[in-house]
Design an enzyme around this catalytic site. Sequence first.
Site, PDB file in Angstrom:
ATOM      1  CE  LYS A 287      18.529  -2.669 -10.070  1.00 53.56           C
ATOM      2  NZ  LYS A 287      17.584  -3.953 -11.162  1.00 53.56           N
TER       3      LYS A 287
ATOM      4  CB  SER B   1      20.346  -1.244 -12.617  1.00 57.90           C
ATOM      5  OG  SER B   1      18.102  -1.379 -13.469  1.00 57.90           O
TER       6      SER B   1
ATOM      7  CB  VAL C 139      16.082   1.229 -18.487  1.00 60.70           C
ATOM      8  CG1 VAL C 139      16.284   0.145 -18.119  1.00 60.70           C
ATOM      9  CG2 VAL C 139      16.126   2.007 -16.781  1.00 60.70           C
TER      10      VAL C 139
ATOM     11  CE1 TYR D  18      19.368  -6.103 -14.636  1.00 62.89           C
ATOM     12  CE2 TYR D  18      19.274  -5.127 -16.772  1.00 62.89           C
ATOM     13  CZ  TYR D  18      19.285  -5.595 -15.413  1.00 62.89           C
ATOM     14  OH  TYR D  18      19.331  -3.772 -14.638  1.00 62.89           O
TER      15      TYR D  18
ATOM     16  CE1 TYR E  21      16.198  -1.347  -7.699  1.00 64.88           C
ATOM     17  CE2 TYR E  21      13.909   0.158  -8.097  1.00 64.88           C
ATOM     18  CZ  TYR E  21      15.515  -0.702  -8.000  1.00 64.88           C
ATOM     19  OH  TYR E  21      15.192  -1.267  -9.181  1.00 64.88           O
TER      20      TYR E  21
HETATM   21  N1  GLN Z   1      15.366   1.871 -11.982  1.00 64.16           N
HETATM   22  C1  GLN Z   1      14.628   0.769 -12.614  1.00 64.16           C
HETATM   23  C2  GLN Z   1      13.125  -0.117 -12.129  1.00 64.16           C
HETATM   24  O1  GLN Z   1      13.535  -0.924 -11.468  1.00 64.16           O
HETATM   25  C3  GLN Z   1      15.943   0.608 -13.324  1.00 64.16           C
HETATM   26  C4  GLN Z   1      15.935  -1.085 -14.183  1.00 64.16           C
HETATM   27  C5  GLN Z   1      17.205  -0.653 -15.474  1.00 64.16           C
HETATM   28  O2  GLN Z   1      17.759   0.032 -15.267  1.00 64.16           O
HETATM   29  N2  GLN Z   1      17.437  -1.896 -15.929  1.00 64.16           N
HETATM   30  O3  GLN Z   1      12.959  -0.858 -13.417  1.00 64.16           O
END
Ligand code: GLN
Length: 303
Positions: free
Chosen positions: A65, A62, A257, A239, A187
């Site tokens: 992003k 993430s 993650v 988050y 994505y």
């Molecule tokens: N690729 C992961 C997902 O869509 C990204 C989640 C993350 O890094 N928090 O679940």
Amino acid sequence: MNVNDLLAKLHANLPAENTGVVASYIPELAHVDPTKFGVHAVTVDQREFCFGDSDEGFSIQSIAKVLSLTMAYQRENQKLWKRVDVEPSGTPFNSLIQLEQDKGIPRNPMINAGALVVCDVLLDYLAEPRKDLLAFVHSLSGDDSIGVNERVAASERETSARNRALIEFMRSFGNIRNDTERILDFYCSLCAIEMTCSQLSRTFLFLANQGVSPFTGERIVSTSMTKRLNAIMQLCGLYDEAGEFAFRVGLPGKSGVGGGIVALRPRDYCVAVWSPPLNYKGNSHFGMAFLEGFTSEVGDSIY
Ligand code: GLN
């Protein structure tokens, strides 16, 4: 004490036992060695410091992003905020819960729903989405070797039921335009970008330098856009733990993650840390603790 010694000392101060757990809902991520730990910091005047496995690649997940958001913001400018909001969600990264009451407008671009809308926006602009994305990452980092880990991308693609649900639900409110599979492909490639801590901190350094790449002098985004991207990271980047991160670390930051966290102090430095085991909110357990020690010891958060 020099900075490299400080990084080693802060690592030595971490608890002996890591109570975090490596992410396993994307099967390919579960294979990562939980004992890995790396950190790399780079200043806007390009001094670099590191400790541990700072040159080992990991899945940035993430964290990417912010990069897709930057690309969409460059193209859409303020129009972008009609499709995605800038409020902290206080929910886990993959939550669906607020979308119904918010009529398909995600709370922010750092949660999955928001990042999927950003991917949808970019598909309207990019002729070769994945190639264009990597070209952008290469220009920011000055490193053409950065790529997508295909095994991670495929693994994520096979376990994307929830992300598919988010796309279809937002489509029902008219906030998705492109084909679901194309959005998911883009994505999943985005999340599967692999970087080392040193590549990651260099890639994000423009956000500590008012939107200008310190390596090339190229302006990536305006000063005002940089302010906004950093504000979004500060309020939404971790988050439902964004408040805790601001409280303990006090810097705009973004987690993934894969166990990475990147954080920066405007006009000063960018730091990337990687430790795979995650706390129950999906953020690197030791990564948070390390950065808390870092800003507390050096006394240089934004607060
Ligand atoms: N690729 C992961 C997902 O869509 C990204 C989640 C993350 O890094 N928090 O679940």
